[in-house]
Design an enzyme around this catalytic site. Structure first.
Site, PDB file in Angstrom:
ATOM      1  N   ARG A  57      42.896  40.969  41.521  1.00 16.16           N
ATOM      2  CA  ARG A  57      42.582  39.787  42.338  1.00 16.16           C
ATOM      3  C   ARG A  57      42.661  40.192  43.798  1.00 16.16           C
ATOM      4  NH1 ARG A  57      45.810  37.255  38.254  1.00 16.16           N
ATOM      5  NH2 ARG A  57      44.488  36.036  36.854  1.00 16.16           N
ATOM      6  N   GLU A 109      49.989  33.343  43.841  1.00 15.87           N
ATOM      7  CA  GLU A 109      50.447  32.882  42.530  1.00 15.87           C
ATOM      8  C   GLU A 109      51.708  33.634  42.114  1.00 15.87           C
ATOM      9  OE1 GLU A 109      49.294  30.204  39.306  1.00 15.87           O
ATOM     10  OE2 GLU A 109      48.319  30.591  41.221  1.00 15.87           O
ATOM     11  N   HIS A 130      45.622  43.699  49.598  1.00 15.22           N
ATOM     12  CA  HIS A 130      45.319  44.557  48.451  1.00 15.22           C
ATOM     13  C   HIS A 130      44.197  45.518  48.813  1.00 15.22           C
ATOM     14  CE1 HIS A 130      46.617  40.826  45.989  1.00 15.22           C
ATOM     15  NE2 HIS A 130      47.656  41.563  46.307  1.00 15.22           N
ATOM     16  N   ASP A 156      50.320  38.345  44.936  1.00 14.93           N
ATOM     17  CA  ASP A 156      49.423  37.355  45.528  1.00 14.93           C
ATOM     18  C   ASP A 156      50.176  36.027  45.613  1.00 14.93           C
ATOM     19  OD1 ASP A 156      49.481  36.452  42.929  1.00 14.93           O
ATOM     20  OD2 ASP A 156      47.362  36.773  42.526  1.00 14.93           O
ATOM     21  N   TYR A 166      45.267  46.294  41.094  1.00 11.11           N
ATOM     22  CA  TYR A 166      45.337  44.834  40.942  1.00 11.11           C
ATOM     23  C   TYR A 166      43.955  44.203  41.062  1.00 11.11           C
ATOM     24  CZ  TYR A 166      47.172  40.126  41.270  1.00 11.11           C
ATOM     25  OH  TYR A 166      47.446  38.798  41.031  1.00 11.11           O
TER      26      TYR A 166
END
Length: 863
Positions: free
Chosen positions: A318, A91, A363, A89, A316
């Site tokens: 997020r 981040e 995602h 992502d 994942y």
């Protein structure tokens, strides 16, 4: 991978747990190390952004990470390739970029891409990497700089104008707080309305059932939907098509006349309906259901989900996308077939699309990892970890299951009596085939809302059938004010309005608690006086920056940067620079805002004096003293803005005046044992008694005791009882050690030689507990946590009474989480360490989510 068997590869991930899990799947020529989160960030003590030079960031190596960077640079000299396996992502992309900026590798490198930590996913990702996505990096940098500019420019306004340096403004946090405050204002202004109807219990040869009054004389009877949900006002007042609004007398009169009525079935309507399962989890819906069903905060949900992901249990966590991969669909359908049979599968595989056009990153939904789902009972998980995994597992299976088929029956019944013609209605639901609700039903924020798997049966009825009356009663209803936000409903609203993104919801809520802007009443979020004052100042003077559409528009722009459609510098320039930029507006408003006016809190239910103000020590009102000087009277901490009335404030002023007039001059009496005067004093935390006067410059402090709720503060006898505590109960016959009872920071307790146990039954129990009862209580094992330790330190029966969670020995010394007077902390040997998250300091459940790997990493980093 076969062609590169002898190649030495270094893989960098964020956490030790993730590193350990990935290493299990790899051969010996792969080394996996953890960065333990971010390695660079903006400085904490200054802005760190040069606005005039293209918003250039002044990044610094995160404290304690210097040794790690040196080690990584050394590791790079002995390997042939570098793989950056940080989260997929913005981040994670940013962390990888910062690592490259610091390490400057001369060997080939790539981003390693996977969405679950399973052997197949990791092995597949080794040779299918990609280049660093600089658009994602720019989007994350823009977000970080935007938030820094927002906080550094606006927070000082709050500090200076509200006299409190603990306050902060946040780009997403402040609109989130505004939502909570606006809802509280609606609740304050809501005027509850009462309306009446009637309920009949009817029967024939079959079991009795209940019917509700629907109409009188052919005219509909008003119900809850006829009132404004925000104000409580009747929507059809004075209109020709208005329903009948029954009052108590009319409703009772109608029911009395209908007792002799003839009851006949007028109509029976059966309607088949189907309901579909909810989509698989995305971040926001996982947080909502975690709060509704498991009573987890958003922060706790994400902490547990992170652990499940890093240990290879889920994909994942997020994500904005509810879609499932082909592996996910096949694994879910196989699980359903094995557990429930083919009849419970949907006719065709289901795929779900994101509702939001701005859903970011590619995602899939949050689901059990792998191509074969581990059953919760076979996972080896326990407690909340298992509960959250099971919820994800069930929701994923349900998404591929058949629709639930139901039959809804609606029966209308006529009641005829002298002078009264009424129509009642009864409804029933029968589940014909449970389908997905065999596994999972989505929760609701309304505690009174029936879940979809509930059945309510009606007997078989036919038109024209005569019925007998068993009971008939008039029923009153009150309209309810809009419900306060819970963490679940706030996340839902933020997502709906496009404010924030999956990775930010938990942080937003955590900061609201951290700054004391909100507190909890059960699961509801209640704004404090501080929260009201911050929103009020921002609304009056910086309305653009707490405007919901402005905030969601910035999120869309950040998505545009991530997609390469918007330039990062242009975006930041529009926000921060020029005559309409944040810097110029803050400079103008700093001169314009008058601090005393800004500190006055406007509550909808209060008009005129006394006014409530906010200060560095909380809310207060001003009282005139005899010499015409101002006296500041703190509001009790237990008060919340919505409950305060003018009468309460006036009573507080009168009480303060009386204490100052009678209490501080002559006190409420004299202690015959010491000859000292007993004073009743009004403090920030409530009223308290004080024995003797405080002497200026003396280190000796007078004895004090809080006035318990329900006790008469003016009673000298009561004051002396509490001031005399702790109360000696006698000695332990086995050890001769004295035993006493007292009241401490955490309530009433009994103690023996530094060993403490909490007393139940309220504060008066300290005066009634006997020596035998105290010894029995002290003989019981101590429960871990704040109450058990009472934050005093020391030992109990040879065990450390502050111990909360032990990780065993590490490097020859004990490693554990403890609790003290300032909250929860990590202890290694004799050294203490702060826990990584602010919420962990205050909440035992949050503190216990710290893993052994994380604890060891903290010790290593500090060392």
């Amino acid at each position: 991978m076969d062609s590169q068997k002898n190649e030495k590869v270094l893989i960098i991930v964020e956490s030790p747990t993730k590193a350990r899990t990935i290493k299990k799947f790899l051969p010996g020529n792969y080394t996996v190390v953890a960065s333990n989160g971010h390695v660079r960030d903006l400085p904490s003590d200054r802005l760190g952004i040069d606005v005039k030079k293209g918003f250039k960031a002044e990044y610094e190596v995160v404290s304690g990470k210097g040794t790690l960077i040196k080690t990584l640079k050394a590791d790079l000299k002995s390997v042939d390739r570098l793989l950056l396996a940080t989260d997929e992502d913005r981040e994670g992309e940013s962390i990888s970029w910062h690592l490259l900026e610091l390490l400057k590798p001369s060997i080939p490198y790539q981003r390693m891409v996977f969405h679950e930590i399973t052997k197949r996913a990791i092995l597949n990702s080794l040779d299918t990497g990609r280049k660093l996505d600089m658009y994602l990096v720019h989007a994350q940098e823009a977000r970080r700089k935007l938030d820094r500019l927002f906080g550094f420019e606006l927070s000082p306004v709050l500090w200076k104008k509200l006299s409190n340096k603990k306050l902060s403004a946040g780009r997403v946090q402040s609109p989130g707080l505004r939502l909570i405050v606006e809802r509280e204002r609606e609740r304050i202004q809501f005027v509850s309305s009462t309306y009446w109807d009637a309920k009949a219990t009817l029967y024939s040869a079959s079991p009795a059932f209940t019917a509700k009054l629907e109409a009188l004389e052919g005219r509909r009877v008003a119900g809850s939907k006829d009132f404004n949900p925000t104000t409580g006002a009747f929507l059809k007042e004075g209109k020709a098509d208005a329903p009948i609004l029954l009052d108590a007398d009319t409703a009772r009169d109608v029911t009395e006349k209908l007792r002799s009525a003839e009851w006949t079935v007028a109509e029976v309507v059966e309607k088949p309906v189907t309901s579909r399962p909810a989509p698989p989890f995305i971040t926001s819906t996982l947080q909502q259901e975690g709060n509704r069903k498991l009573h987890l905060s958003a922060k706790q949900t994400m902490t547990i989900a992170q652990k499940l992901y890093e240990n290879g249990f889920i994909t994942y966590m997020r994500t904005d996308s509810p879609s499932l991969s082909q592996d996910g669909i096949e694994a879910a359908r196989k699980s359903v077939d094995e557990l429930y049979g083919n009849a419970f599968l949907s006719d065709a595989p289901r795929q779900y699309a994101a509702k939001s056009a701005s859903a970011q990153e590619a995602h899939e939904a949050i689901r059990p990892a792998g191509d074969v789902f581990i059953k919760p009972d076979e996972s080896g998980l326990h407690g909340k970890d298992k509960a959250l995994y099971e919820m994800i597992w069930k929701r994923t299976l349900a998404s591929q299951m058949a629709e639930a088929r139901k039959s809804l029956t609606s029966v209308r019944i006529n009641a005829q009596a002298d002078g009264v013609s009424a129509r009642f209605v009864a409804t029933g639901t029968q589940i014909l085939f449970p389908g997905f609700i065999r596994v999972y039903v989505e929760g609701s924020d309304d505690p009174e809302a029936a879940l979809e798997d509930k059945e309510s049966f009606l007997p078989v009825l036919k038109e024209g059938q005569k019925l007998d009356l068993e009971t008939l009663e008039a029923v009153s209803h009150e309209t309810k004010a809009p419900a306060r936000f819970t963490e679940a409903s706030l996340v839902q609203q933020l997502e709906k309005m496009g404010i924030g993104r999956p990775s930010t919801y938990a942080t937003i809520i955590d900061k609201l608690f951290d700054r004391s802007y909100v507190q909890k009443d059960g699961s509801a979020l209640v704004p404090t006086f501080v929260g009201f004052s911050v929103v009020q100042l921002l609304e009056k003077h910086f309305d653009r920056y707490v405007d919901y559409s402005f905030t969601s528009g910035m999120e869309e722009d950040l998505d545009g940067i991530a997609a390469g459609k918007i330039d990062e510098i242009d975006f930041l320039t529009r926000f921060a620079s020029g005559p309409q930029g944040l810097e110029a507006i803050v400079a103008e408003k700093m001169q314009e805002i008058v601090a005393p006016d800004a500190k006055k809190i406007d509550l909808p239910q209060l008009t005129g004096e006394p006014d409530i103000f906010i200060g560095p020590y909380g809310p207060y009102i001003i009282s005139q003293s005899d010499d015409n000087g101002n006296v500041y009277v703190s509001l009790p901490r237990a008060w919340i803005p919505a409950d305060v009335t003018k009468e309460m404030l006036e009573e507080l002023l009168e009480k303060d005046w009386k204490i100052r007039k009678d209490g501080n001059d002559g006190g409420i009496g004299t202690d015959p044992r010491t000859g000292k005067t007993v004073f009743l004093i009004s403090g920030r935390n409530g009223d308290f008694w004080q024995l003797g006067e405080r002497v200026e410059g003396s280190k000796e402090r007078p004895r004090t005791s809080s006035v318990p709720k329900g006790e008469d503060g003016q009673s000298l006898e009561t004051a002396l009882r509490y001031l005399a505590l702790p109360r000696e109960l006698g000695s332990d016959p086995a050890t001769s050690v004295p035993v006493s009872a007292g009241i401490g920071k955490f309530g009433p307790y009994v103690t023996r030689g530094g060993e403490f146990r909490s007393l139940r039954g309220g504060e008066t129990s300290v005066f009634t507990v006997t020596l035998e009862e105290a010894l029995a209580l002290l003989a019981q094992p101590k429960s871990a946590g704040r109450r058990a330790g009472s934050g005093r330190g020391g030992k109990i029966g040879g065990a450390d009474k502050t111990l909360v969670l032990s990780f065993g020995d590490y490097k020859g010394e004990a490693l554990a989480i403890h609790v003290g007077r300032y909250g929860y902390y990590l202890k290694h040997g004799k050294k203490n360490y702060q826990l990584p998250e602010a919420s962990m300091k205050k909440d035992e459940a949050a503190a216990k989510t710290l893993t052994e790997d994380q604890a060891r990493a903290i010790v290593d980093t500090k060392a």
